[in-house]
Motif scaffolding. Structure first.
Motif, short mmCIF file in Angstrom:
data_model
loop_
_atom_site.label_atom_id
_atom_site.label_comp_id
_atom_site.label_asym_id
_atom_site.label_seq_id
_atom_site.Cartn_x
_atom_site.Cartn_y
_atom_site.Cartn_z
N ARG A 16 11.86 37.17 25.18
CA ARG A 16 13.03 36.52 24.60
C ARG A 16 13.31 37.13 23.23
N VAL A 17 14.58 37.22 22.89
CA VAL A 17 14.98 37.69 21.56
C VAL A 17 15.60 36.50 20.83
N ILE A 18 15.05 36.20 19.65
CA ILE A 18 15.48 35.03 18.88
C ILE A 18 15.82 35.48 17.47
N ALA A 19 17.04 35.20 17.02
CA ALA A 19 17.42 35.45 15.63
C ALA A 19 17.16 34.16 14.86
N THR A 20 16.40 34.24 13.78
CA THR A 20 16.01 33.03 13.06
C THR A 20 16.41 33.13 11.59
N ASN A 21 16.56 31.98 10.98
CA ASN A 21 16.66 31.89 9.52
C ASN A 21 15.84 30.69 9.07
N GLU A 22 16.10 30.20 7.86
CA GLU A 22 15.28 29.12 7.34
C GLU A 22 15.41 27.83 8.13
N TRP A 23 16.46 27.71 8.96
CA TRP A 23 16.66 26.49 9.74
C TRP A 23 16.13 26.60 11.17
N GLY A 24 15.78 27.78 11.60
CA GLY A 24 15.27 27.95 12.96
C GLY A 24 16.02 29.04 13.69
N GLY A 25 16.01 28.98 15.02
CA GLY A 25 16.68 30.00 15.82
C GLY A 25 16.85 29.52 17.24
N MET A 26 17.60 30.32 18.02
CA MET A 26 17.88 29.93 19.40
C MET A 26 18.01 31.18 20.26
N SER A 27 17.53 31.10 21.48
CA SER A 27 17.68 32.21 22.41
C SER A 27 17.82 31.67 23.83
N PRO A 28 19.06 31.61 24.35
CA PRO A 28 19.23 31.10 25.72
C PRO A 28 18.87 32.12 26.79
N GLU A 29 18.74 33.40 26.40
CA GLU A 29 18.49 34.44 27.39
C GLU A 29 17.02 34.82 27.44
N GLN A 30 16.59 35.27 28.61
CA GLN A 30 15.27 35.85 28.74
C GLN A 30 15.34 37.02 29.71
N VAL A 31 14.41 37.93 29.56
CA VAL A 31 14.30 39.08 30.45
C VAL A 31 12.93 39.04 31.10
N ASP A 32 12.89 39.09 32.41
CA ASP A 32 11.63 39.17 33.14
C ASP A 32 11.36 40.63 33.49
N TYR A 33 10.24 41.13 33.01
CA TYR A 33 9.86 42.52 33.24
C TYR A 33 8.67 42.50 34.20
N THR A 34 8.86 43.08 35.36
CA THR A 34 7.85 42.97 36.40
C THR A 34 7.73 44.29 37.16
N ASP A 35 7.01 44.26 38.24
CA ASP A 35 6.79 45.45 39.07
C ASP A 35 7.45 45.27 40.42
N VAL A 36 7.82 46.39 41.01
CA VAL A 36 8.22 46.37 42.41
C VAL A 36 6.96 46.48 43.26
N LYS A 37 6.85 45.58 44.19
CA LYS A 37 5.76 45.63 45.15
C LYS A 37 6.31 45.96 46.53
N PHE A 38 5.57 46.77 47.27
CA PHE A 38 5.98 47.14 48.62
C PHE A 38 5.12 46.37 49.63
N GLY A 39 5.79 45.81 50.60
CA GLY A 39 5.09 45.24 51.74
C GLY A 39 5.46 46.05 52.96
N LEU A 40 4.63 47.01 53.34
CA LEU A 40 4.92 47.89 54.48
C LEU A 40 4.27 47.35 55.74
N LYS A 41 5.03 47.37 56.82
CA LYS A 41 4.43 47.04 58.10
C LYS A 41 3.55 48.20 58.55
N ALA A 42 2.74 47.98 59.56
CA ALA A 42 1.76 48.99 59.97
C ALA A 42 2.43 50.32 60.32
N GLY A 43 3.64 50.25 60.89
CA GLY A 43 4.32 51.48 61.27
C GLY A 43 3.69 52.06 62.53
N PRO A 44 4.24 53.17 63.01
CA PRO A 44 3.72 53.75 64.26
C PRO A 44 2.36 54.39 64.04
#
Length: 427
Positions: free
Chosen positions: A197-225
């Protein structure tokens, strides 16, 4: 006359009694001032002048609300972390209190409680080393309705751009602080999935309604021929998705999310000593996955690659599936006798057409109930062979097949392959 004088005297006595039993409220404080005792921690100081009496304070807002209870103090230099409502105009009310009650309220100057407008993340780009570059914009600050109030601070003196990162596999939270006005940072490599999350703050606090999820791609492969047949398509199916991790203790088995589709590239190579080559591009759809249908042209290793991807508020690092080796068998277009029934001693014609068109020494084999046993050599030239075989064994029906040894096609191996079986009944 005496009666009148008596009445007037009683009135004077009553007035004197009333004067001695009524008490005036204490005088209110004067010169109420506010300032920061420690702006970095939002600790506000309130100071006023009075005769050293007890006091009570509260915060009030210009819209007429006063959501907090009165706070008592015996010191006219009061420090407190006020639970302010952001984005309003406020002041501090102070009264003097004693046994007779509260004085009229005295007030500090009005001041604003504006916090910075929430940043908008414009890009989240995974880096080759596993870090994540975040870029955002900072919208204009809210309008200041009390310019120059005692709690206004110079821009940049107090305030930060905070990037808060929660790594779910490690269940740890880290905070990276940067000067107010920063618009891009690189989050160091951390176990994924993680939320930033990115939050801009000052002496009164801050707010961030957005978030970014950073993850991995996982493969689920069937057995195949288990193997491919030369010149014919194979089916290799699976699913590629962003690993979601709702349970920090079980991230490796989280749900795969593909959104509107994750691009997937198939790659092949002859062996670990050879480079990977492009072999097709597909899209893995959420819930349905993808299906690749490569043509078998020889034994090869296969894998799938997903580039860095962004979907909704999710970004992923590039990823590769596991590697699968699929051997290739020769393809018999024709393998059999020209008849199924023959007389003893009759010459029957054997025809073979096999791909790829190699020149090899094949074999005619018969089934003895346990094994295929070679009975004649079949010379195959450029994938074709024609020869005559004498029928033997009156009253028998025998299963035959043609087998060709391993060969190569443009450097790729073709496995030893047997054709489908065929029969010959001898009378």
């Amino acid at each position: 006359m005496r009666r009148i004088v008596a009445t007037a005297t009683a009135a004077v006595l009553l007035g004197a009694l009333q004067t001695t039993t009524a008490h005036a409220a204490p005088p209110p404080p004067t010169d109420v001032q506010v300032g920061w005792s420690d702006a970095a921690t939002s600790l506000m100081g309130v100071h006023w002048t009075d005769a050293g009496a007890s006091n009570r304070l509260r915060i009030e807002y210009q819209d007429g609300t006063a959501p907090t209870d009165w706070l008592a103090t015996s010191n006219n230099d009061f420090n407190h972390h006020w639970a302010v409502q952001s984005g309003k105009t406020a002041r501090i009310a102070v009264v003097t209190t004693d046994a007779t009650g509260d004085s009229a309220a005295a007030y500090s100057p009005w001041f604003d409680t504006n916090i910075p407008t929430a940043p908008t993340v414009t890009a989240a780009v995974p880096q080759a080393d596993g870090s994540l570059r975040l870029t955002w914009t900072n919208p204009p600050a809210p309008k200041d309705n009390t310019p120059g109030d005692p709690l206004d601070l110079p821009v940049g003196k107090v305030g930060e751009e905070i990037v808060r990162v929660w790594s779910r596999p490690a269940d740890t939270t880290e905070q990276f602080s940067h000067p107010l006005g920063t618009t891009t940072v690189v989050v160091p490599p951390r176990p994924r999935p993680l939320t930033a999350r990115v939050i801009a703050t000052n002496e009164w606090g801050g707010m961030s309604p957005e978030q970014v999820d950073y993850t991995d791609v996982k493969f689920g492969l069937k057995a195949g021929p288990a193997y491919g047949v030369f010149g014919k398509p194979m089916t290799i199916s699976g699913i590629a998705g962003a690993l979601l991790c709702d349970d920090p203790g079980n991230c490796g088995k989280g749900r795969l999310f593909g959104g509107a589709g994750i691009p997937v590239t198939m790659q092949t190579r002859a062996s670990a000593a050879k480079p990977w080559e492009y072999a097709g591009r597909y899209t893995s759809l959420d819930l349905y996955g993808f299906e690749a249908r490569p043509i078998a042209v020889g034994g090869r290793e296969y894998r799938f690659y997903a580039p860095a991807w962004k979907g909704y508020s999710i970004v992923t690092a590039m990823a590769f599936s596991g590697t699968k080796y699929i051997p290739t068998l020769a393809d018999f277009a024709v393998a059999g006798f020209n008849v199924r029934t023959a007389q003893v001693g009759q010459m029957v014609k054997l025809t073979v057409d096999v791909k790829p068109g190699g020149t090899v020494k094949g074999a005619l084999q018969r089934w003895d109930g346990k094994y295929w046993r070679s009975v004649l050599t079949v010379p195959v030239a450029k994938g074709k062979a024609t020869m005559y075989v004498r029928a033997a064994g009156r009253g028998t029906t025998t299963y035959y097949r043609v087998a060709v040894p391993g060969m190569t096609y443009h450097g790729l191996p073709i496995q030893t392959t047997g054709s489908r079986s065929f029969t010959l009944t001898v009378r």
